[in-house]
Design a protein around this motif. Structure first.
Motif, PDB file in Angstrom:
ATOM      1  N   GLY A  88     170.512  37.027  68.023  1.00  0.00           N
ATOM      2  CA  GLY A  88     171.623  37.637  67.304  1.00  0.00           C
ATOM      3  C   GLY A  88     172.695  38.247  68.176  1.00  0.00           C
ATOM      4  O   GLY A  88     173.559  38.977  67.674  1.00  0.00           O
ATOM      5  N   GLN A  89     172.672  37.951  69.455  1.00  0.00           N
ATOM      6  CA  GLN A  89     173.689  38.502  70.348  1.00  0.00           C
ATOM      7  C   GLN A  89     174.323  37.408  71.207  1.00  0.00           C
ATOM      8  O   GLN A  89     173.733  36.354  71.428  1.00  0.00           O
ATOM      9  N   VAL A 100     173.473  40.665  65.327  1.00  0.00           N
ATOM     10  CA  VAL A 100     173.421  40.042  64.007  1.00  0.00           C
ATOM     11  C   VAL A 100     171.992  40.168  63.466  1.00  0.00           C
ATOM     12  O   VAL A 100     171.028  39.833  64.161  1.00  0.00           O
ATOM     13  N   VAL A 101     171.846  40.679  62.244  1.00  0.00           N
ATOM     14  CA  VAL A 101     170.522  40.800  61.617  1.00  0.00           C
ATOM     15  C   VAL A 101     170.597  40.285  60.184  1.00  0.00           C
ATOM     16  O   VAL A 101     171.669  40.223  59.584  1.00  0.00           O
ATOM     17  N   LYS A 102     169.431  39.938  59.652  1.00  0.00           N
ATOM     18  CA  LYS A 102     169.341  39.553  58.243  1.00  0.00           C
ATOM     19  C   LYS A 102     169.246  40.807  57.389  1.00  0.00           C
ATOM     20  O   LYS A 102     168.527  41.743  57.706  1.00  0.00           O
ATOM     21  N   ALA A 108     166.841  36.609  61.746  1.00  0.00           N
ATOM     22  CA  ALA A 108     167.764  35.535  61.402  1.00  0.00           C
ATOM     23  C   ALA A 108     167.286  34.233  62.033  1.00  0.00           C
ATOM     24  O   ALA A 108     166.804  34.213  63.168  1.00  0.00           O
ATOM     25  N   SER A 109     167.416  33.148  61.308  1.00  0.00           N
ATOM     26  CA  SER A 109     166.956  31.847  61.788  1.00  0.00           C
ATOM     27  C   SER A 109     168.120  31.050  62.366  1.00  0.00           C
ATOM     28  O   SER A 109     169.288  31.446  62.252  1.00  0.00           O
ATOM     29  N   ALA A 149     177.848  34.532  53.546  1.00  0.00           N
ATOM     30  CA  ALA A 149     177.212  33.262  53.191  1.00  0.00           C
ATOM     31  C   ALA A 149     175.788  33.145  53.755  1.00  0.00           C
ATOM     32  O   ALA A 149     174.916  32.560  53.122  1.00  0.00           O
ATOM     33  N   SER A 150     175.554  33.719  54.928  1.00  0.00           N
ATOM     34  CA  SER A 150     174.241  33.610  55.573  1.00  0.00           C
ATOM     35  C   SER A 150     173.325  34.790  55.279  1.00  0.00           C
ATOM     36  O   SER A 150     172.160  34.794  55.693  1.00  0.00           O
ATOM     37  N   GLY A 151     173.844  35.797  54.567  1.00  0.00           N
ATOM     38  CA  GLY A 151     173.024  36.971  54.264  1.00  0.00           C
ATOM     39  C   GLY A 151     172.747  37.820  55.483  1.00  0.00           C
ATOM     40  O   GLY A 151     171.680  38.423  55.608  1.00  0.00           O
ATOM     41  N   THR A 152     173.722  37.876  56.390  1.00  0.00           N
ATOM     42  CA  THR A 152     173.552  38.656  57.611  1.00  0.00           C
ATOM     43  C   THR A 152     174.581  39.774  57.688  1.00  0.00           C
ATOM     44  O   THR A 152     175.528  39.815  56.905  1.00  0.00           O
ATOM     45  N   ALA A 153     174.362  40.674  58.619  1.00  0.00           N
ATOM     46  CA  ALA A 153     175.322  41.735  58.910  1.00  0.00           C
ATOM     47  C   ALA A 153     175.235  42.007  60.404  1.00  0.00           C
ATOM     48  O   ALA A 153     174.256  41.658  61.059  1.00  0.00           O
ATOM     49  N   VAL A 154     176.264  42.618  60.946  1.00  0.00           N
ATOM     50  CA  VAL A 154     176.267  42.984  62.360  1.00  0.00           C
ATOM     51  C   VAL A 154     176.097  44.491  62.447  1.00  0.00           C
ATOM     52  O   VAL A 154     176.884  45.242  61.879  1.00  0.00           O
ATOM     53  N   ILE A 155     175.035  44.926  63.134  1.00  0.00           N
ATOM     54  CA  ILE A 155     174.740  46.355  63.226  1.00  0.00           C
ATOM     55  C   ILE A 155     174.991  46.866  64.637  1.00  0.00           C
ATOM     56  O   ILE A 155     175.022  46.097  65.598  1.00  0.00           O
TER      57      ILE A 155
END
Length: 250
Positions: A88-89, A100-102, A108-109, A149-155
């Motif tokens: 995710g980075q 990036v996380v789900k 995340a896949s 769309a991917s159900g992710t967010a950036v934390i």
């Protein structure tokens, strides 16, 4: 900065701070500079040091374009490949300490990163990135279309405590573990277990302790005789056993 509550696979809510628009833009600029440096170096080598420009002479426009695309291909898949390999980075995100996380709490896949990458065509390349910028500003969790769309967010990871600091447990050198099955748990699983166990002890919430004990037994497929070990003792042993087998106390 807004907060986002992520429900983990253990049905526990954890609050994270979403990365700000500014942090994401700085990460994007850093990655852009890295890609620009790659293009400069590769073109300098091919057409400067090696002087291979003559190879393009006599080729039609489409063939020349195909060669340019092949040379610059790494920058086109830059975010997709690196987010997949770095969990995710990208280098820019790593420097800015964002990830990036789900939203559903799972890792995340590759498919999720692929969706985010495809939507870059709309978010970033169309209208000079204006669409992605507006979407991040107006969305609840600073998400661009690819995130939604991917159900992710950036934390943001800046205020996060290192997981290894939250799962440490002092154990004696002669400690004898009881449940080798704990190696099936991850650091994040143990952090969640210990955080919730500590909070439950603080307020003497027996219901949470019971649910947590039952959840651990279910995950590890354990059957414990309640006459030999209380739920509190069981969870305490699980935490110590994990430290023993993973060497977190070393």
């Amino acid at each position: 900065m807004s907060q986002i509550a992520i429900n983990t696979s253990q049905n526990v809510n954890i609050n994270f701070t979403t990365a700000s628009v500014g942090e994401r833009m700085l990460a994007f600029i850093i990655d852009l500079l890295i890609k620009a440096a790659y293009v400069f170096i590769i073109f300098y080598m091919f057409f400067g040091i090696l002087d291979l420009g003559y190879l393009l002479n006599g080729l039609d426009q489409w063939s020349q374009m195909a060669i340019y695309i092949a040379i610059t291909f790494p920058i086109h898949i830059y975010s997709l490949v690196l987010e997949s390999l770095m969990e995710g980075q990208t280098p820019g995100k790593k420097i800015m300490k964002i990830r990036v996380v789900k939203i559903d709490g799972y890792q995340a896949s590759f498919g999720d990163y692929m969706i985010r990458w495809i939507f870059r065509l709309i978010d970033i390349l169309m209208m000079g990135g204006l669409i992605g910028l507006i979407t991040m500003i107006v969305s609840k969790n600073n998400q661009r279309l690819g995130d939604i769309a991917s159900g992710t967010a950036v934390i943001s990871l800046k205020n996060s405590i290192n997981i290894s600091h939250t799962i440490l447990e002092n154990i004696h050198e002669d400690y004898i573990p009881l449940f080798p099955q704990v190696i099936a748990l991850s650091d994040n699983d143990m952090r969640i277990i210990k955080d919730n166990y500590t909070k439950a002890l603080r307020i003497d919430d027996r219901q949470i302790i019971t649910k947590l004990s039952d959840k651990i037994k279910n995950i590890l497929k354990l059957e414990i005789d309640p006459t030999k070990m209380t739920e509190r003792q069981f969870i305490g042993v699980i935490i110590k056993d994990y430290n023993y087998y993973t060497g977190k106390d070393n």
